[in-house]
Design an enzyme around this catalytic site. Structure first.
Site, short mmCIF file in Angstrom:
data_model
loop_
_atom_site.label_atom_id
_atom_site.label_comp_id
_atom_site.label_asym_id
_atom_site.label_seq_id
_atom_site.Cartn_x
_atom_site.Cartn_y
_atom_site.Cartn_z
N SER A 297 0.82 -1.21 0.00
CA SER A 297 0.00 0.00 0.00
C SER A 297 0.86 1.27 0.00
O SER A 297 1.61 1.50 -0.92
CB SER A 297 -0.96 -0.04 1.19
OG SER A 297 -1.92 0.96 1.13
N ASP A 308 10.60 5.72 -9.43
CA ASP A 308 10.20 6.44 -10.64
C ASP A 308 10.95 7.75 -10.80
O ASP A 308 11.34 8.15 -11.91
CB ASP A 308 8.70 6.73 -10.61
CG ASP A 308 7.86 5.54 -11.04
OD1 ASP A 308 8.43 4.45 -11.21
OD2 ASP A 308 6.64 5.71 -11.22
N LYS A 322 -0.40 -4.17 -3.55
CA LYS A 322 -1.71 -3.60 -3.20
C LYS A 322 -1.84 -2.22 -3.82
O LYS A 322 -1.41 -1.23 -3.25
CB LYS A 322 -1.92 -3.52 -1.69
CG LYS A 322 -3.31 -3.01 -1.29
CD LYS A 322 -3.46 -2.95 0.23
CE LYS A 322 -4.87 -2.50 0.61
NZ LYS A 322 -5.15 -1.12 0.27
#
Length: 532
Positions: A297, A308, A322
């Site tokens: 999560s 990223d 998740k």
């Protein structure tokens, strides 16, 4: 004025638009009909069951089972909470409950519930409860014949309420009585942080529930003050929590206004972009993030966004996967609630997080597992020999060395080994079971007789199972568990973590990368996002 060709195109566009709208309207109408039909069937079905089924139906049980089955067909996070489960929902959302702040367990040999681990700064440790204390009575309720669920429910209660707890301390044989006031219990956001060698800061973030951003900022500034020049952020076993806390933590390392995550759902209000809203503390310090299959999560958003944005390297194993967002408090009739999945997460690169993929680390490092001895240790632990040894050790040692310096001596381990042998510990070997199965298959397929000598030689080796030798062979794994348990009784969870970091392969790899500038930059340049 429009020429003939233009008019035809315009008319075609209008007709196509009307066709699409008509088709969409028909789809909605068909969907609504299907909903109404199936609800009518369900209602009629239950009425028939209630009227004619051989036994009287428990409406709460049967309907709840139907609701749960319906939600399970969607995803594992959409969940129904009837009125009687509201306390459970509140505890899940806040990470808080009221009680004494301790783990308890059922002692198989004693057939009693005992204290396993008092939490630091909580009522249990404040009054002086110790690991191994046998719980005898809570107020007027005798607990010597009760299970852990019963005892736990009686230890919990409203904050500020007081009760009397009676325990037997096995190391002294004394019955002790404590007056305890229940408090709101919340696990710390940060399990432990500190400065490792080579000026590497380390922070183990336990959860994104509560106020972790505030705690992280404080810990990070303290580490910089101590001289940290790089950081290891440990998100292993962190199941996530608040999305806004995640974004505020990211604000420490990336510029203000940077998109960290985007959510997309069916409803317009479920579509949001989350940008950092605070000025960063440091956008340059090298960061390595440790992850595993229980990193989930908000933890995955943190490590995925750092990946990223090329702001950190990710080390460990694939994360949980998740990528779904829940609204936890959809009100239902009769004080019930629905925790409902409403949207999906998308990272700055646009990629989602799925159960099939998770976040792939830049550098995969599988930890030293105890898989080869896990069954052995589980069997050993079930005899309570390890637990009893730790309790006795604590009783004999009022103090011990700091977590980083504490070690059991050769004499200590020999003492433990003799206790195991004296206890008559036996181990049903996996290799013996597999050997018997192999023999069965070999005889069935007809090649046992021609390889009989080899089979007999292997059997002799398996049968020669020396318990003392096995305990020596697995000493490193067993001793580490014993040391973690012992240190935990004095230095709590932070101490246990420090002992566990001694032989931590992912941590060691993170240290290696952070202390090799070229290596860190190389991993950062060629991270998973770049390759994909």
């Amino acid at each position: 004025m429009m020429n003939t060709m233009t008019k035809r195109r315009f008319l075609l566009q209008v007709l196509m638009g009307l066709f699409v709208l008509t088709a969409q309207a028909q789809d909605v109408k068909n969907h609504n009909l299907e909903v109404a039909k199936n609800l009518e069937i369900f209602n009629a079905l239950y009425k028939s069951l209630d009227m004619m089924y051989v036994d009287t139906l428990d409406a709460n049980k049967v309907i709840t089972a139907g609701i749960d089955a319906m939600l399970e067909s969607l995803d594992r996070y959409t969940e129904y909470y009837p009125e009687e489960r509201q306390k459970e929902l509140k505890t899940m959302l806040t990470g808080k409950y009221a009680g004494i702040g301790a783990l308890i367990r059922y002692h198989q040999k004693l057939k009693r519930v005992v204290v396993d681990e008092p939490y630091e700064g909580m009522p249990s440790s404040q009054v002086g409860l110790k690991k191994g204390d046998i719980i005898l009575q809570i107020d007027d309720t005798v607990t010597t014949d009760k299970n852990t669920s019963f005892v736990s429910s009686h230890l919990r209660g409203e904050p500020g309420t007081t009760f009397v707890l009676k325990v037997l301390r096995p190391t002294t044989g004394k019955t002790m009585t404590f007056k305890i006031t229940r408090e709101t219990i919340k696990m710390p956001e940060i399990t432990w942080y500190g400065l490792l060698s080579n000026n590497i800061g380390y922070i183990a973030l336990n959860t994104f529930t509560g106020e972790p951003a505030k705690q992280m900022r404080r810990a990070y500034l303290d580490l910089k003050k101590q001289g940290a020049t790089s950081l290891i952020l440990d998100l292993r076993n962190n199941g996530g929590g608040s999305l806004s806390e995640c974004v505020d933590i990211m604000s420490m390392w990336v510029p203000k206004g940077q998109k960290i995550v985007e959510t997309k759902g069916k409803l317009k209000r479920a579509n949001n972009e989350y940008l950092t809203r605070l000025e960063p503390i440091d956008t340059i310090m090298p960061i390595a993030v440790l992850v595993n299959q229980e990193t989930a999560s908000a933890s995955e958003i943190t490590c995925g966004a750092l990946q990223d944005l090329k702001r950190g390297v990710i080390i460990g194993t694939r994360t949980y996967g998740k990528g779904l967002v829940q609204v936890p408090n959809i009100d239902l009739p009769y004080n019930a609630n629905l925790k409902l999945t409403t949207s999906r997460y998308y990272l700055p690169s646009g990629r989602g997080i799925t159960m099939d993929e998770g976040i792939k680390p830049d550098v995969e490092v599988k930890p030293d597992t105890m898989a080869n001895v896990s069954l052995y240790l589980d069997r050993l632990d079930s005899t309570e020999v390890m637990f009893d040894y730790v309790v006795e050790y604590i009783g004999k040692h009022p103090t011990i060395a700091a977590p980083g310096d504490f070690h059991l001596t050769d004499a200590d381990y020999e003492d433990f080994k003799q206790r195991v042998i004296k206890a008559g510990f036996t181990y049903d070997q996996v290799s013996k079971k597999q050997y018997d199965e192999l023999v069965r298959v070999a005889k069935f397929e007809g090649y046992y007789d021609e390889a009989k000598d080899e089979f007999e030689a292997l059997k002799a080796k398996i049968d020669h199972h020396d318990l003392s030798s096995a305990l020596d062979r697995h000493r490193n794994e067993i001793q580490q568990l014993l040391e973690q348990d012992i240190v935990g009784a004095y230095y709590y969870q932070g101490g246990q973590l420090q002992v566990g970091l001694r032989n931590d392969k992912p941590l060691q790899e993170a240290v290696r990368i952070l202390t090799t500038e070229d290596e860190y930059q190389n991993v950062l340049r060629h991270n998973v996002v770049t390759e994909e």
